[in-house]
Write an enzyme that holds these catalytic residues in place. Sequence first.
Site, mmCIF file in Angstrom:
data_model
loop_
_atom_site.group_PDB
_atom_site.id
_atom_site.type_symbol
_atom_site.label_atom_id
_atom_site.label_comp_id
_atom_site.label_asym_id
_atom_site.label_seq_id
_atom_site.Cartn_x
_atom_site.Cartn_y
_atom_site.Cartn_z
ATOM 1 C CD GLU A 1 -3.024 -0.854 0.085
ATOM 2 O OE1 GLU A 1 -3.165 0.397 -0.340
ATOM 3 O OE2 GLU A 1 -3.792 -1.627 -0.446
ATOM 4 C CG ASP B 1 -6.557 6.088 -5.510
ATOM 5 O OD1 ASP B 1 -7.042 6.656 -6.288
ATOM 6 O OD2 ASP B 1 -7.031 5.104 -4.762
#
Length: 203
Positions: free
Chosen positions: A15, A24
């Site tokens: 992550e 993102d």
Amino acid sequence: MDLSPIGRAALKSREGEVLAAYLDTEKVWTIGVGLTTASGLIKVTPGLTITAATSDALFTEAVKAYAKPVNALGVKLEQHQFDALVSLCFNIGQGGFSGSTVVRRLKAGDVAGAAEAILMWNKPAAIISRRQGEYDQFRTPYTVALPKAWRGDRSPVKAPNFMAPVPAPPPVALPAPIPPVAETTAKTGALGGWLSSFFRWAA
């Protein structure tokens, strides 16, 4: 079961960790260890920043939430299998995981088929190396080999005190919980994971 130290290290490496809110690859505001507003733990907005201690506390709470659907399977799992499934659930969401072919095959006793089904979650293309890492982790006991966060990584993840209890994070005041938002697509992880894929491609 709980996520093991090596499982925690693998998930965190996949992550990445960023202490300031960013968009993102799916254009979703994200912070800490791949946490979005959909986690229900924090509302991520432009300009938001958190401390490392808060990030770690949020990650610990998130792991508990994403371990629940795996524990709810009622299927006996080895530690490496459990850790890989928590990593998958963390990425695709509880709803996606609970309704997945992975779960259906596990409940039917088809462990090998469940491993193959992990690879079905292959969109966007940037996620494939991570999914392969989870597949390898699911199939390989830690006594045989430690997992790589992404299959293309040169080295496995490092866990200094292997299989030792995870130290409790410093007490911090977490943001007030918010109603969860349904997750509909897999996310590719935090900026660290995206950069990892980019540099492997550029190498």
